[in-house]
Scaffold this motif. Structure first.
Motif, mmCIF file in Angstrom:
data_model
loop_
_atom_site.group_PDB
_atom_site.id
_atom_site.type_symbol
_atom_site.label_atom_id
_atom_site.label_comp_id
_atom_site.label_asym_id
_atom_site.label_seq_id
_atom_site.Cartn_x
_atom_site.Cartn_y
_atom_site.Cartn_z
ATOM 1 N N ILE A 68 -3.537 9.235 3.230
ATOM 2 C CA ILE A 68 -2.629 8.092 3.045
ATOM 3 C C ILE A 68 -2.646 7.210 4.284
ATOM 4 O O ILE A 68 -2.587 5.976 4.197
ATOM 5 N N TYR B 190 -5.722 5.102 4.064
ATOM 6 C CA TYR B 190 -5.545 4.081 3.024
ATOM 7 C C TYR B 190 -4.630 2.963 3.517
ATOM 8 O O TYR B 190 -4.886 1.786 3.286
ATOM 9 N N THR B 191 -3.577 3.333 4.229
ATOM 10 C CA THR B 191 -2.592 2.350 4.692
ATOM 11 C C THR B 191 -3.165 1.406 5.741
ATOM 12 O O THR B 191 -2.902 0.189 5.709
ATOM 13 N N ARG C 153 0.815 -1.210 0.000
ATOM 14 C CA ARG C 153 0.000 0.000 0.000
ATOM 15 C C ARG C 153 0.854 1.268 0.000
ATOM 16 O O ARG C 153 0.609 2.191 -0.784
ATOM 17 N N VAL D 29 1.057 3.647 -3.328
ATOM 18 C CA VAL D 29 0.534 5.022 -3.409
ATOM 19 C C VAL D 29 1.649 5.997 -3.761
ATOM 20 O O VAL D 29 1.418 6.992 -4.475
ATOM 21 N N THR E 202 -5.678 -0.014 -5.360
ATOM 22 C CA THR E 202 -4.971 1.257 -5.454
ATOM 23 C C THR E 202 -5.636 2.332 -4.595
ATOM 24 O O THR E 202 -6.786 2.182 -4.163
ATOM 25 N N TYR E 203 -4.909 3.426 -4.397
ATOM 26 C CA TYR E 203 -5.477 4.547 -3.661
ATOM 27 C C TYR E 203 -6.704 5.098 -4.388
ATOM 28 O O TYR E 203 -7.661 5.532 -3.751
ATOM 29 N N ASP F 125 -10.230 5.840 -2.656
ATOM 30 C CA ASP F 125 -10.840 7.163 -2.661
ATOM 31 C C ASP F 125 -12.226 7.130 -3.317
ATOM 32 O O ASP F 125 -13.160 7.777 -2.833
#
Length: 484
Positions: A167, A170-171, A118, A122, A184-185, A189
């Protein structure tokens, strides 16, 4: 009790995956985007602590430092710095016992692997999006009539520049954290800002995905208990006839596949239950990447429009289970096995590696060390190209243009050889250490490497003969045309 003790870690891990599936419908129903992000991250960190205990510092601290590297360095260098830092920590993480620290568990290792993907992923997305715009690779997506004219999207259509907090979310978001799949990011999103997760039939997709799990777990338990891995190293096994020893890895690999299928299917079910990775089928969605066609058009879709389209979860589909069992060639098998990992390695390493002749070797090397430092991973993964050299020759000579019964017979032979090769290599993957691998391969006289070499040499000769015959035929036809 012995069964529970033997499978304690697996039981805990499956239980946490089932817990993640169970809470995902409630998580999906949270309306506030910011609250939803924080809840997902807090659940993720809680899962890390439950699984890892003291060792949870490894994935949490490395993730935070990796995020810091992304933001500390410029767009031009952030991806490179982050890549080397995260893999550098992965080395330290796996060699912790050499530094007087307890060696993390296999479950913690899986989480660390996802964190690496991840954070590095990113960073490369950020860099790639800026490069695409700076180099003028972004095309116009509308013609003069206002319609989208491009048949396939570029890799990057918009600048990707998430904040530190984004981030972080996301992580550490719990969806896919335990064992993937990698997404993916952009997909992450979109989950919060596009209406698709609200409109898709998450329950139906989840039930359909989960229905195979009891079968996979049952087959894994049955095969692994009747034909255990350790038996392959015993004197009794060495005294069995050669054919028995030759086919024993088939059973070991079959049991291993059921275990992987179980974990991957449960992980995918976490995504489907939460609605993450749902996109309209018109986007021609691909594992990890998401829509490959008309992404900007999909982003403009209203919630009312989104209610009337057909969806899939191919974006979070890690395994093509039927393809894994039935594909003819190893090249195709590599494409359908753990597709999310294949995507990450292809986009981050293969496509971005600066020296073209070494692209494949770089991708294989990173794939190996991401899995671990055991010699078994090198034995298993690094011999694939050598098999592919021979396989490609026979595929083009005998299968590609074949029809009818001939195609079926040749296809079965190629399926058998592919399956046998994967099983032979999987034995090394499971035995891990060099001494254990050597014991088994020595008991088999290392025969399959010899078979590979013979196949390759014979294939090269047959290819030369075929090309010679073709050139003679073309020459004769050319002379006939001149006479006529």
């Amino acid at each position: 009790m012995s069964f529970l003790a033997k499978n304690k870690n697996d039981i805990i891990y499956v239980s946490l995956l089932l817990f993640s599936v169970a809470i995902s419908p409630y998580y999906r129903s949270v309306t506030s985007i910011q609250i939803k992000k924080w809840v997902g991250s807090l659940i993720g960190i809680l899962l890390i602590i439950i699984v890892s205990g003291y060792n949870s510092l490894h994935p949490i601290v490395s993730g935070l430092l990796g995020i810091g590297a992304i933001k500390l360095f410029t767009v031009k260098y952030c991806h490179t710095v982050t890549f080397f830092f995260m893999f550098g920590h992965l080395f330290f993480f796996r060699l912790a016992d050499n530094f007087g620290l307890p060696l993390p568990s296999g479950q913690t290792n899986l989480i660390q692997m996802i964190i690496v993907f991840r954070v590095v992923g990113v960073a490369f997305d950020i860099n790639g999006s800026w490069l695409a715009i700076a180099k003028g690779k972004k095309n116009e997506y509308k013609d003069k009539t206002g319609r989208y004219s491009q048949d396939r999207d570029d890799d990057f259509l918009e600048i990707i520049q998430p904040s530190v907090v984004d981030i972080f979310h996301y992580t550490f978001n719990y969806i896919g954290l335990l064992t993937g799949p990698y997404y993916t990011y952009r997909t992450f999103d979109d989950y919060f800002h596009l209406p698709f997760s609200k409109c898709v039939d998450c329950f139906g997709f989840t039930i359909n995905t989960l229905k195979g799990v009891p079968v996979f777990i049952s087959l894994y338990l049955a095969l692994s208990n009747i034909w255990p891995l350790e038996y392959i190293l015993t004197e009794e096994h060495h005294n069995r006839n050669f054919v028995y020893r030759m086919f024993y890895p088939w059973i070991l690999f079959a049991a291993f596949r059921q275990r992987i299928y179980s974990g991957m299917t449960l992980a995918q079910s976490v995504c489907t239950a939460a609605g993450l990775g749902a996109y309209p089928v018109e986007g021609r969605n691909r594992t990890s990447h998401g829509p490959t066609v008309g992404y900007l058009k999909l982003k403009q879709m209203s919630e009312e429009q989104a209610k009337n389209v057909q969806y899939d979860f191919k974006t979070v589909e890690s395994m093509d289970l039927w393809g894994c069992e039935t594909c003819i060639t190893m090249r195709d098998s590599m494409k359908v096995w753990n597709k999310a990992v294949q995507y990450w390695v292809a986009t981050v390493v293969y496509k971005r590696f600066p020296f073209t002749p070494l692209k494949l070797h770089a991708a294989l090397f990173i794939s190996v060390i991401w899995h671990g430092f055991h010699p078994g991973y090198f034995f298993c993964l690094y011999f694939n190209p050598f098999y592919l050299l021979a396989e490609d020759i026979y595929y083009k000579l005998y299968y590609k243009d074949a029809t009818g019964a001939k195609k079926k017979i040749v296809g079965f032979i190629m399926w058998f050889l592919r399956s046998h090769s994967e099983s032979y290599q999987a034995a090394a993957f499971l035995l891990l250490t060099f001494d254990r691998i050597w014991i088994y391969y020595s008991s088999m006289y290392h025969y399959w490497y010899g078979v590979w070499l013979v196949f390759l040499i014979l294939g090269i000769i047959l290819k030369q003969v075929h090309n010679l015959k073709k050139s003679k035929k073309d020459s004769v036809e050319t002379k006939k045309d001149k006479v006529n």
